[in-house]
Design an enzyme around this catalytic site. Structure first.
Site, PDB file in Angstrom:
ATOM      1  N   GLU A 126      48.086  51.744   9.267  1.00 51.05           N
ATOM      2  CA  GLU A 126      46.652  51.875   9.458  1.00 51.05           C
ATOM      3  C   GLU A 126      45.972  50.873   8.539  1.00 51.05           C
ATOM      4  O   GLU A 126      46.608  49.925   8.053  1.00 51.05           O
ATOM      5  CB  GLU A 126      46.178  53.314   9.145  1.00 51.05           C
ATOM      6  CG  GLU A 126      46.501  54.309  10.238  1.00 51.05           C
ATOM      7  CD  GLU A 126      45.614  55.560  10.201  1.00 51.05           C
ATOM      8  OE1 GLU A 126      44.633  55.582   9.421  1.00 51.05           O
ATOM      9  OE2 GLU A 126      45.887  56.503  10.962  1.00 51.05           O
ATOM     10  N   ASP A 134      45.520  62.102  11.720  1.00 53.72           N
ATOM     11  CA  ASP A 134      45.575  62.047  10.254  1.00 53.72           C
ATOM     12  C   ASP A 134      45.244  63.390   9.632  1.00 53.72           C
ATOM     13  O   ASP A 134      45.267  63.532   8.411  1.00 53.72           O
ATOM     14  CB  ASP A 134      44.586  60.992   9.738  1.00 53.72           C
ATOM     15  CG  ASP A 134      45.171  59.591   9.889  1.00 53.72           C
ATOM     16  OD1 ASP A 134      44.412  58.654  10.122  1.00 53.72           O
ATOM     17  OD2 ASP A 134      46.414  59.472   9.792  1.00 53.72           O
ATOM     18  N   HIS A 174      36.660  71.370  15.847  1.00 47.34           N
ATOM     19  CA  HIS A 174      36.499  70.155  15.025  1.00 47.34           C
ATOM     20  C   HIS A 174      36.002  68.990  15.844  1.00 47.34           C
ATOM     21  O   HIS A 174      36.236  67.835  15.516  1.00 47.34           O
ATOM     22  CB  HIS A 174      37.816  69.803  14.351  1.00 47.34           C
ATOM     23  CG  HIS A 174      37.991  70.520  13.044  1.00 47.34           C
ATOM     24  ND1 HIS A 174      37.676  71.835  12.896  1.00 47.34           N
ATOM     25  CD2 HIS A 174      38.424  70.115  11.830  1.00 47.34           C
ATOM     26  CE1 HIS A 174      37.911  72.212  11.645  1.00 47.34           C
ATOM     27  NE2 HIS A 174      38.362  71.192  10.976  1.00 47.34           N
TER      28      HIS A 174
HETATM   29  P1  FAD Z   1      37.875  71.637  19.725  1.00 47.99           P
HETATM   30  O1  FAD Z   1      36.906  70.801  18.978  1.00 47.99           O
HETATM   31  O2  FAD Z   1      37.775  73.108  19.599  1.00 47.99           O
HETATM   32  O3  FAD Z   1      37.847  71.207  21.287  1.00 47.99           O
HETATM   33  C1  FAD Z   1      37.825  69.823  21.583  1.00 47.99           C
HETATM   34  C2  FAD Z   1      37.828  69.599  23.079  1.00 47.99           C
HETATM   35  O4  FAD Z   1      39.082  70.006  23.611  1.00 47.99           O
HETATM   36  C3  FAD Z   1      36.770  70.400  23.823  1.00 47.99           C
HETATM   37  O5  FAD Z   1      36.321  69.677  24.948  1.00 47.99           O
HETATM   38  C4  FAD Z   1      37.537  71.627  24.286  1.00 47.99           C
HETATM   39  O6  FAD Z   1      36.983  72.141  25.463  1.00 47.99           O
HETATM   40  C5  FAD Z   1      38.915  71.045  24.539  1.00 47.99           C
HETATM   41  N1  FAD Z   1      39.988  72.008  24.303  1.00 47.99           N
HETATM   42  C6  FAD Z   1      40.256  72.690  23.169  1.00 47.99           C
HETATM   43  N2  FAD Z   1      41.344  73.480  23.333  1.00 47.99           N
HETATM   44  C7  FAD Z   1      41.781  73.263  24.613  1.00 47.99           C
HETATM   45  C8  FAD Z   1      42.850  73.757  25.409  1.00 47.99           C
HETATM   46  N3  FAD Z   1      43.733  74.653  24.926  1.00 47.99           N
HETATM   47  N4  FAD Z   1      42.971  73.301  26.685  1.00 47.99           N
HETATM   48  C9  FAD Z   1      42.112  72.392  27.193  1.00 47.99           C
HETATM   49  N5  FAD Z   1      41.054  71.891  26.494  1.00 47.99           N
HETATM   50  C10 FAD Z   1      40.915  72.312  25.221  1.00 47.99           C
HETATM   51  N6  FAD Z   1      41.428  62.573  16.236  1.00 47.99           N
HETATM   52  C11 FAD Z   1      42.431  61.653  16.335  1.00 47.99           C
HETATM   53  O7  FAD Z   1      42.790  61.270  17.445  1.00 47.99           O
HETATM   54  N7  FAD Z   1      43.045  61.137  15.221  1.00 47.99           N
HETATM   55  C12 FAD Z   1      42.725  61.547  13.965  1.00 47.99           C
HETATM   56  O8  FAD Z   1      43.306  61.082  12.993  1.00 47.99           O
HETATM   57  C13 FAD Z   1      41.685  62.520  13.826  1.00 47.99           C
HETATM   58  N8  FAD Z   1      41.328  62.956  12.601  1.00 47.99           N
HETATM   59  C14 FAD Z   1      40.346  63.909  12.492  1.00 47.99           C
HETATM   60  C15 FAD Z   1      40.010  64.388  11.228  1.00 47.99           C
HETATM   61  C16 FAD Z   1      39.037  65.374  11.102  1.00 47.99           C
HETATM   62  C17 FAD Z   1      38.684  65.889   9.738  1.00 47.99           C
HETATM   63  C18 FAD Z   1      38.381  65.879  12.255  1.00 47.99           C
HETATM   64  C19 FAD Z   1      37.332  66.926  12.129  1.00 47.99           C
HETATM   65  C20 FAD Z   1      38.701  65.409  13.530  1.00 47.99           C
HETATM   66  C21 FAD Z   1      39.674  64.423  13.648  1.00 47.99           C
HETATM   67  N9  FAD Z   1      40.038  63.924  14.900  1.00 47.99           N
HETATM   68  C22 FAD Z   1      41.051  62.998  15.007  1.00 47.99           C
HETATM   69  C23 FAD Z   1      39.300  64.345  16.128  1.00 47.99           C
HETATM   70  C24 FAD Z   1      40.027  65.523  16.789  1.00 47.99           C
HETATM   71  O9  FAD Z   1      41.256  65.079  17.332  1.00 47.99           O
HETATM   72  C25 FAD Z   1      39.189  66.065  17.939  1.00 47.99           C
HETATM   73  O10 FAD Z   1      37.899  66.384  17.523  1.00 47.99           O
HETATM   74  C26 FAD Z   1      39.862  67.315  18.514  1.00 47.99           C
HETATM   75  O11 FAD Z   1      39.399  67.581  19.781  1.00 47.99           O
HETATM   76  C27 FAD Z   1      39.588  68.509  17.620  1.00 47.99           C
HETATM   77  O12 FAD Z   1      40.525  69.512  17.940  1.00 47.99           O
HETATM   78  P2  FAD Z   1      40.081  71.060  17.949  1.00 47.99           P
HETATM   79  O13 FAD Z   1      41.328  71.852  17.993  1.00 47.99           O
HETATM   80  O14 FAD Z   1      39.129  71.301  16.860  1.00 47.99           O
HETATM   81  O15 FAD Z   1      39.353  71.164  19.363  1.00 47.99           O
END
Ligand code: FAD
Length: 523
Positions: free
Chosen positions: A290, A167, A97
């Site tokens: 918020e 969120d 994400h």
């Molecule tokens: P990925 O997108 O798969 O990875 C993100 C990053 O983390 C990459 O650099 C990856 O290499 C690294 N990573 C993943 N897993 C690990 C691991 N186990 N160890 C070390 N590194 C790792 N963010 C907020 O702060 N607040 C919010 O309210 C918020 N709302 C959101 C709502 C939506 C609909 C979306 C799509 C995103 C939102 N985000 C929010 C952003 C979100 O927190 C970041 O994009 C987050 O990194 C996504 O998590 P993921 O599990 O999809 O990680």
């Protein structure tokens, strides 16, 4: 596609992104020697349609996928990558994400959430109220690949819940802790990274290390918010608090930005202290604060927060009359038994705020439903085919001293004139580390684009950043995206040298998370 031989690692899946297509027919030679090769698939097309992450702005294509059966597999792969004469890149993937190819692929199995994510770990809750735990409180141990939604479900079985959230709950522990994890509870508990006691991390050299504030603290502070650069989080020990049953979810409407922000800052100053000027009982204030901006010609209801049609119509009539309108969004947590006390607390708080009389929208909602609001919005958008579209988001931290300049130009002119559509969040967070400012604002421009509007939205984001730069507004990008190394150096400022030194120590071959573009960008 990236010209990198990259191995993406997710605690439950591994991606290998290879050379430009066509794919190597077999696993890159050097990997097939490993006994984990049986769990590496070299046919990502079959496994993962070529796609991008949530942002759908960058396309990276995996050359193969490893399905690790344990953390030992991840250690084997990373140490091999580290010793290989031709090191290949590795990036942990959470839920995909991210917004600009910061990891690998968002993979969708049709509607609903990825069903592929197997998990390597269990979620275990320890409530050490007997003082046996040095931290003296309850905590949960969760794998980096675990979804926060699953962590919540498990901890609620013990009447407990993590203190700080995002969120949206369908993000992984590793993914959000690699950024910060910020939402309406951050004013009181800090972002999610502030609520972590301990981590297990597999470094870029393939070494498993346990770290905390007291032990291997440089790794601990490197990994939290470290953009996946220093190691793969395989376990996080996260603080818990007693979980409420319900939330009084409140939205209050303002046309005056100064009154809106004054009230928000007053509310984030409340933390169990008696409300100044009254001899009433302690006011615990709100537990979630918020806010958002509604602009003319953009729908009041969105995937982020919806109103009944009649309420939307009343808010829209204000927008027509006054231009941009501001919505303070807050929540008071309460147990079933303390419903009336919560009502009394809320009534007293509302007396002190200067929203437009009659423009209060209050709903009693279950705690899980409150935390999971965005998922409901997601399912609606998915049903309309509007979820898997490009998301040129821009998230900024804006100093309190400049938020009104930001409002005057960005909300009331740049965005308003461009008629952009999508939720705009703006809310203050306490900042202990900076006594002068004390508070900064989290601003998120959460655009959904079409092929026709993408370029205009990207240009508009550039215009916002240019305005801040020209006016000397010291904003900091959250979920940052930079093309040049020099921009990353500027982003980290005085901390860049520490960042570099920790990268040398924990990922000397610069294997990890190339998608962030920190060590792969030029200049
Ligand atoms: P990925 O997108 O798969 O990875 C993100 C990053 O983390 C990459 O650099 C990856 O290499 C690294 N990573 C993943 N897993 C690990 C691991 N186990 N160890 C070390 N590194 C790792 N963010 C907020 O702060 N607040 C919010 O309210 C918020 N709302 C959101 C709502 C939506 C609909 C979306 C799509 C995103 C939102 N985000 C929010 C952003 C979100 O927190 C970041 O994009 C987050 O990194 C996504 O998590 P993921 O599990 O999809 O990680």
């Amino acid at each position: 596609a990236l010209r990198l031989t990259v191995v993406f690692i997710l605690s439950s899946l591994v991606y290998i992104v290879g050379h430009k297509r066509p794919w190597p027919a077999t696993l890159p030679q050097e990997l097939s020697a490993l006994d984990i090769s049986v769990r590496i698939r070299v046919d990502p097309e079959a496994t993962f349609p070529v796609s991008t992450d949530f942002g759908r702005l960058v396309s990276a294509t995996p050359a193969a996928v490893l399905f690790p059966s344990s953390n030992l597999d991840i250690m084997a792969l990373l140490s091999f990558a580290n010793e290989s004469p031709r090191p290949f890149k590795v990036a942990p993937r959470g839920r995909g994400h991210s917004l600009r190819g910061r990891r690998s692929l968002a993979r969708r199995t049709g509607g609903g959430h990825d069903t592929m994510a197997t998990t390597l770990s269990r979620i275990t809750v320890s409530s050490c109220q007997d003082g046996s735990d040095p931290q003296g409180s309850a905590y949960v141990d969760a794998g980096g690949e675990q979804l926060w939604a699953d962590v919540l479900r498990e901890t609620l079985k013990h009447g407990l819940a993590p203190k700080s959230w995002t969120d949206y709950l369908y993000l992984t522990v590793g993914g959000t802790l690699s950024n910060a994890g910020i939402s309406g509870q951050a004013f009181r508990h800090g972002p999610q990274i502030s609520t972590v006691y301990e981590l297990d991390v597999i470094t870029g050299k393939g070494e498993m290390k346990t770290c905390s504030k007291e032990h291997n603290s440089d790794l601990f502070y490197a990994v939290l918010g470290g953009l996946g650069q220093f190691g793969v989080i395989t376990r996080a020990r996260i603080a818990l608090e007693p979980a409420p049953d319900n939330v009084k979810w409140v939205r209050l409407i303002y046309t005056d930005f100064a009154a809106f922000t004054k009230d928000q800052e007053y509310l984030i100053s409340l933390d169990g202290r008696p409300t100044p000027g009254t001899n009433s009982t302690k006011s615990k204030g709100f537990d979630y604060v918020e806010g958002s901006v509604f602009l003319d010609r953009s729908p009041v209801s969105s995937w982020r927060s919806s109103f009944k049609p009649a309420d939307s119509a009343r808010i829209n009539s204000l927008i027509t009359k006054y231009g941009p309108v501001y919505c303070l969004e807050a929540g008071i947590y309460y147990r079933n038994a303390s419903k009336f006390a919560a009502k009394k607390d809320l009534d007293r708080l509302l007396e002190e705020l200067s929203f437009i009389p009659g423009m209060t929208f209050i709903i009693d909602i279950g705690y899980v439903r409150f935390l999971n609001r965005v998922c409901e919005g997601e399912l609606q958008l998915r049903a309309q085919g509007l979820w898997d579209v490009p998301h040129p988001w821009l998230a900024l931290f804006v100093p309190r001293s400049r938020i009104s300049d930001f409002n005057a130009r960005v909300f009331r002119r740049i965005i308003r004139e461009n008629r952009s559509k999508g939720p705009i969040l703006v809310y203050p967070v306490n900042r202990d580390s900076d006594p002068d400012e004390g508070v900064f604002y989290s601003v998120s421009l959460l655009w959904s684009a079409t092929t026709e509007t993408l370029e205009q939205l990207e240009a508009q984001n550039e215009e916002v950043l240019r305005f801040c730069n020209d006016e000397g507004i010291k904003v900091k990008q959250y979920l940052p995206h930079y093309e040049e190394r020099s921009d990353w150096v500027k982003h980290f400022g005085a901390k860049w040298e520490v960042f570099l030194e920790r990268k040398r120590k924990y990922d000397p071959k610069r294997i990890l998370s190339p998608g962030q573009g920190i060590f792969t960008s030029s200049a």
